[in-house]
Design a protein around this motif. Structure first.
Motif, mmCIF file in Angstrom:
data_model
loop_
_atom_site.group_PDB
_atom_site.id
_atom_site.type_symbol
_atom_site.label_atom_id
_atom_site.label_comp_id
_atom_site.label_asym_id
_atom_site.label_seq_id
_atom_site.Cartn_x
_atom_site.Cartn_y
_atom_site.Cartn_z
ATOM 1 N N LEU A 89 -14.674 7.543 4.846
ATOM 2 C CA LEU A 89 -13.302 7.054 4.835
ATOM 3 C C LEU A 89 -12.720 7.216 3.442
ATOM 4 N N ARG A 90 -11.562 7.847 3.366
ATOM 5 C CA ARG A 90 -10.800 7.943 2.124
ATOM 6 C C ARG A 90 -9.497 7.213 2.391
ATOM 7 N N SER A 91 -9.355 6.039 1.817
ATOM 8 C CA SER A 91 -8.154 5.279 2.119
ATOM 9 C C SER A 91 -7.678 4.525 0.887
ATOM 10 N N VAL A 92 -6.492 3.945 1.011
ATOM 11 C CA VAL A 92 -5.893 3.166 -0.071
ATOM 12 C C VAL A 92 -5.418 1.844 0.517
ATOM 13 N N VAL A 93 -5.769 0.755 -0.154
ATOM 14 C CA VAL A 93 -5.341 -0.579 0.246
ATOM 15 C C VAL A 93 -4.282 -1.056 -0.748
ATOM 16 N N THR A 94 -3.161 -1.543 -0.225
ATOM 17 C CA THR A 94 -2.087 -2.056 -1.076
ATOM 18 C C THR A 94 -1.696 -3.455 -0.612
ATOM 19 N N PHE A 95 -1.698 -4.384 -1.559
ATOM 20 C CA PHE A 95 -1.225 -5.736 -1.296
ATOM 21 C C PHE A 95 0.147 -5.881 -1.940
ATOM 22 N N THR A 96 1.110 -6.402 -1.193
ATOM 23 C CA THR A 96 2.452 -6.642 -1.717
ATOM 24 C C THR A 96 2.786 -8.112 -1.508
ATOM 25 N N LEU A 97 3.229 -8.765 -2.576
ATOM 26 C CA LEU A 97 3.579 -10.184 -2.521
ATOM 27 C C LEU A 97 5.088 -10.329 -2.655
#
Length: 143
Positions: A89-97
């Motif tokens: 798996l090649r992925s990107v996790v982004t958290f936005t507040l």
């Protein structure tokens, strides 16, 4: 060598939480707190910092911090290499507040699932619900 471009899928989970962004940011960026709701880690909120997330299931994720905007945005790679290439798996996790009238809207987006990765995609959808439920418990406790 030209790679075939394939459509990728995203997992998005949004949670409204009765906590200020600063408090949620602490839980997203302090290693001892991350370990409580996500996985063991050697995270630092520093652009370009490489770190691992180590799952109870024995797997290790290779990660690199891509974006750090305190109390607003955190993004990192979420890469998993497996003996069976279908599970790579090649992925990107982004958290936005996003501040709201009563707390914060937390948005988690994980992008990069290939169409043939139905198991990984389904696992992530379920997994993030559990991770964010754990996060809410940590937030309720840290005051």
């Amino acid at each position: 060598m030209n790679e075939m471009v394939t459509e990728t899928r995203s997992v998005i989970v949004e949670r409204e939480m009765p906590h200020p962004p600063e408090k949620i940011w602490r839980a997203l960026t302090q290693p001892h707190l991350i370990a409580e709701w996500l996985m063991k880690n050697d995270f630092e909120p520093v652009l370009g910092h490489r770190f691992n997330l180590r799952g109870d299931w024995g797997g290790v994720l290779d990660c690199e911090v891509l974006a750090v905007e305190p109390n607003r945005t955190l993004s990192y790679t979420w890469n998993f290499t497996h003996d069976d290439a279908a599970f790579n798996l090649r992925s990107v996790v982004t958290f936005t507040l996003t501040p709201t009238g009563t707390g914060t809207l937390l948005r988690m987006e994980q992008v990069g699932f290939r169409p043939d990765q139905k198991q990984a995609y389904g696992g992530a959808k379920m997994g993030w619900q559990g991770f964010l439920a754990n996060l809410e418990q940590v937030l309720a406790r840290i005051g």
